[in-house]
Design a protein around this motif. Sequence first.
Motif, PDB file in Angstrom:
ATOM      1  N   LEU A 290     -74.470  90.839  11.694  1.00 13.54           N
ATOM      2  CA  LEU A 290     -73.629  90.246  12.737  1.00 13.54           C
ATOM      3  C   LEU A 290     -72.373  89.609  12.149  1.00 13.54           C
ATOM      4  O   LEU A 290     -71.255  89.869  12.605  1.00 13.54           O
ATOM      5  N   ILE A 291     -72.524  88.759  11.144  1.00 11.20           N
ATOM      6  CA  ILE A 291     -71.367  88.022  10.633  1.00 11.20           C
ATOM      7  C   ILE A 291     -70.459  88.930   9.808  1.00 11.20           C
ATOM      8  O   ILE A 291     -69.220  88.799   9.840  1.00 11.20           O
ATOM      9  N   ALA A 292     -71.047  89.883   9.081  1.00  4.47           N
ATOM     10  CA  ALA A 292     -70.215  90.828   8.315  1.00  4.47           C
ATOM     11  C   ALA A 292     -69.375  91.681   9.259  1.00  4.47           C
ATOM     12  O   ALA A 292     -68.184  91.915   9.033  1.00  4.47           O
ATOM     13  N   HIS A 293     -69.979  92.145  10.341  1.00  2.00           N
ATOM     14  CA  HIS A 293     -69.272  92.971  11.319  1.00  2.00           C
ATOM     15  C   HIS A 293     -68.214  92.148  12.067  1.00  2.00           C
ATOM     16  O   HIS A 293     -67.156  92.675  12.447  1.00  2.00           O
ATOM     17  N   ALA A 294     -68.482  90.859  12.262  1.00  2.00           N
ATOM     18  CA  ALA A 294     -67.522  89.988  12.951  1.00  2.00           C
ATOM     19  C   ALA A 294     -66.212  89.889  12.166  1.00  2.00           C
ATOM     20  O   ALA A 294     -65.113  89.957  12.746  1.00  2.00           O
ATOM     21  N   PHE A 295     -66.294  89.730  10.856  1.00  2.00           N
ATOM     22  CA  PHE A 295     -65.074  89.654  10.044  1.00  2.00           C
ATOM     23  C   PHE A 295     -64.332  90.997  10.045  1.00  2.00           C
ATOM     24  O   PHE A 295     -63.099  91.033   9.980  1.00  2.00           O
ATOM     25  N   THR A 296     -65.077  92.107  10.126  1.00  2.00           N
ATOM     26  CA  THR A 296     -64.418  93.408  10.252  1.00  2.00           C
ATOM     27  C   THR A 296     -63.545  93.432  11.502  1.00  2.00           C
ATOM     28  O   THR A 296     -62.365  93.808  11.457  1.00  2.00           O
ATOM     29  N   TRP A 297     -64.119  93.007  12.619  1.00  2.00           N
ATOM     30  CA  TRP A 297     -63.408  93.131  13.885  1.00  2.00           C
ATOM     31  C   TRP A 297     -62.287  92.112  14.047  1.00  2.00           C
ATOM     32  O   TRP A 297     -61.326  92.361  14.782  1.00  2.00           O
ATOM     33  N   LEU A 298     -62.368  90.990  13.358  1.00  2.00           N
ATOM     34  CA  LEU A 298     -61.243  90.059  13.389  1.00  2.00           C
ATOM     35  C   LEU A 298     -60.009  90.733  12.801  1.00  2.00           C
ATOM     36  O   LEU A 298     -58.901  90.631  13.351  1.00  2.00           O
ATOM     37  N   GLY A 299     -60.185  91.456  11.699  1.00  2.00           N
ATOM     38  CA  GLY A 299     -59.071  92.169  11.083  1.00  2.00           C
ATOM     39  C   GLY A 299     -58.610  93.355  11.899  1.00  2.00           C
ATOM     40  O   GLY A 299     -57.407  93.574  12.091  1.00  2.00           O
ATOM     41  N   VAL A 300     -59.555  94.130  12.428  1.00  2.00           N
ATOM     42  CA  VAL A 300     -59.205  95.330  13.188  1.00  2.00           C
ATOM     43  C   VAL A 300     -58.464  94.970  14.480  1.00  2.00           C
ATOM     44  O   VAL A 300     -57.423  95.545  14.808  1.00  2.00           O
ATOM     45  N   GLN A 301     -59.008  94.006  15.241  1.00  2.00           N
ATOM     46  CA  GLN A 301     -58.395  93.660  16.524  1.00  2.00           C
ATOM     47  C   GLN A 301     -57.020  93.031  16.349  1.00  2.00           C
ATOM     48  O   GLN A 301     -56.120  93.269  17.164  1.00  2.00           O
ATOM     49  N   SER A 302     -56.833  92.225  15.320  1.00  2.00           N
ATOM     50  CA  SER A 302     -55.520  91.622  15.068  1.00  2.00           C
ATOM     51  C   SER A 302     -54.471  92.701  14.861  1.00  2.00           C
ATOM     52  O   SER A 302     -53.330  92.587  15.327  1.00  2.00           O
ATOM     53  N   MET A 303     -54.841  93.780  14.160  1.00  2.00           N
ATOM     54  CA  MET A 303     -53.916  94.892  13.964  1.00  2.00           C
ATOM     55  C   MET A 303     -53.615  95.597  15.281  1.00  2.00           C
ATOM     56  O   MET A 303     -52.461  95.869  15.604  1.00  2.00           O
ATOM     57  N   LEU A 427     -66.361  88.369  20.167  1.00  2.00           N
ATOM     58  CA  LEU A 427     -65.984  87.003  19.771  1.00  2.00           C
ATOM     59  C   LEU A 427     -64.824  87.013  18.765  1.00  2.00           C
ATOM     60  O   LEU A 427     -63.865  86.239  18.922  1.00  2.00           O
ATOM     61  N   PRO A 428     -64.846  87.867  17.728  1.00  2.00           N
ATOM     62  CA  PRO A 428     -63.656  87.974  16.868  1.00  2.00           C
ATOM     63  C   PRO A 428     -62.422  88.457  17.626  1.00  2.00           C
ATOM     64  O   PRO A 428     -61.293  88.064  17.301  1.00  2.00           O
ATOM     65  N   GLN A 429     -62.618  89.320  18.627  1.00  2.00           N
ATOM     66  CA  GLN A 429     -61.489  89.752  19.438  1.00  2.00           C
ATOM     67  C   GLN A 429     -60.851  88.571  20.158  1.00  2.00           C
ATOM     68  O   GLN A 429     -59.628  88.493  20.295  1.00  2.00           O
ATOM     69  N   LEU A 430     -61.677  87.633  20.615  1.00  2.00           N
ATOM     70  CA  LEU A 430     -61.154  86.421  21.261  1.00  2.00           C
ATOM     71  C   LEU A 430     -60.362  85.581  20.279  1.00  2.00           C
ATOM     72  O   LEU A 430     -59.304  85.040  20.615  1.00  2.00           O
ATOM     73  N   VAL A 431     -60.871  85.461  19.061  1.00  2.00           N
ATOM     74  CA  VAL A 431     -60.140  84.708  18.035  1.00  2.00           C
ATOM     75  C   VAL A 431     -58.788  85.371  17.773  1.00  2.00           C
ATOM     76  O   VAL A 431     -57.758  84.698  17.658  1.00  2.00           O
ATOM     77  N   ALA A 432     -58.785  86.698  17.698  1.00  2.00           N
ATOM     78  CA  ALA A 432     -57.532  87.426  17.474  1.00  2.00           C
ATOM     79  C   ALA A 432     -56.552  87.198  18.616  1.00  2.00           C
ATOM     80  O   ALA A 432     -55.349  87.013  18.409  1.00  2.00           O
TER      81      ALA A 432
END
Length: 487
Positions: A290-303, A427-432
């Motif tokens: 869960l947490i490893a995938h979350a950091f992936t999506w924070l980077g992907v969604q920001s792009m 949730l990472p998408q929301l942060v982005a």
Amino acid sequence: MLEIQKRSSNLFLALLSLPATAMGFALSIQISTLSWILSTKYGLEIEEIGLVWAAGPIAGIFGQIIIGFISDNVWFWNGRRRPFIVIGGTFAALMLLALPSIDIISSALGMDGVLGIAITIALLLDLSINVSFNPTRSIIADVTSSHYRTRGYTWMQTISGTFGVLAYAIGALLGKYFLIYLGVGLVFSFSVIPCFFIEEPRWLQTQQEETEGNNRPRQISGKEVMIVLQPLWGLLLFAAYKIPVRLLGVNISGSYFEFLCLALTIAMLVYVYLKGSRKEDNLREFQKILIAHAFTWLGVQSMFVYMFAYIQDQLPSMGHREIGSVIDISFLLLNLVGALLPVIALEPLTRIIGRVRTHMVSIAIMALSYGGIAFIGKSPVLLYVFMILAGVGWGATVSLPFAIMSERIDKSRMGLFMGIFNLSVVLPQLVASLQVGNIVQDATDKSIIFFICAISLGISAILWMFVRESRQQAPEKSLVDGSTTSH
């Protein structure tokens, strides 16, 4: 049951991939067109565009977990996942049809401004997609054995990614409005038609075992779900605070609460990764995923959300149409590699070094690619080269984690846990959308976007290094696979 389904042939795996392809195509249209339309046609600021994008993750938080839980426990229209795929796909097509008409809808309703309507349409579109996305992925696990599951998800990415490439090619060559109207028909047909050629099992694996033993499947409590979500508590707290603050327009100075959420995320990460256990533990491994995938999506969604701002800043001589073309070509190349690589290279490589290592290496390549863009990606050609390399990580991101996590959960609760897993995306998408947007807005050099992406994906690659590969023999029980054990 079709003979191709009995044999799990490649033709059946391709057919099984079409509903997920429909949802992926809808998302590709949204990625290609939404920020561009809001910026160029309606003149919204970066921060406002981030707020519109936040509607999707909000829909995902509620849509995927709720629909996932319901779809595990219902049966109608001769299916468990089928009804939600058909309903979600139909409404997604209708919301795509509304995208080019935000100003018309706003005028018809007598509203001044388009922001509110844009948020509403984005919310309804994402809610429709989220109603279907979870079942389109869960059905692959439902109707394939463990032996064919990785192939099923890699085929899903190959078919879906190919159509994603088609979406960006159409946007670049024929225009974004043509892309939207074509997508309406494709999303509807790919969602509805294949469902009537796929036979779902009436009982899933663990349900069958428990039914034969005259025991009702045990329901997982809210407390147990929160235990599973432990590494995401900081992100959940951020969402619970930031969403109402932004939607209500409350102006709060300082970033103390954001730092508290960050500190909680780090604390839970350390706890999950360092708590002692020499035995294979499904709950702990699922939490690490869960947490490893979350950091992936924070980077992907920001792009995905802020690429347009980077191009506007680095290539100021370009007009709106040229910027849109560069974005479409970049995403086309990203998706082209992401579509071809899973079946051609990633799936065979998993049989040699394992799923987890293959995924970790792919994410590391993506992090290095984003770092290259941040430092030297100052021309369209260099941007395209690095986006091709980043496609390695993108192909892994949308295929391998589903196969990895599906080996750690109770198969009779696939929908629920697929929804929980989706929180590591939304949730990472929301942060982005709600936090990274502020940073980008205030930065004079917009290359900060790709520094954020590279750092986030680098952290993800490191975290994936410590995720254990699932063994073939039955691992130790945890609440993730149906027992009452809690940690």
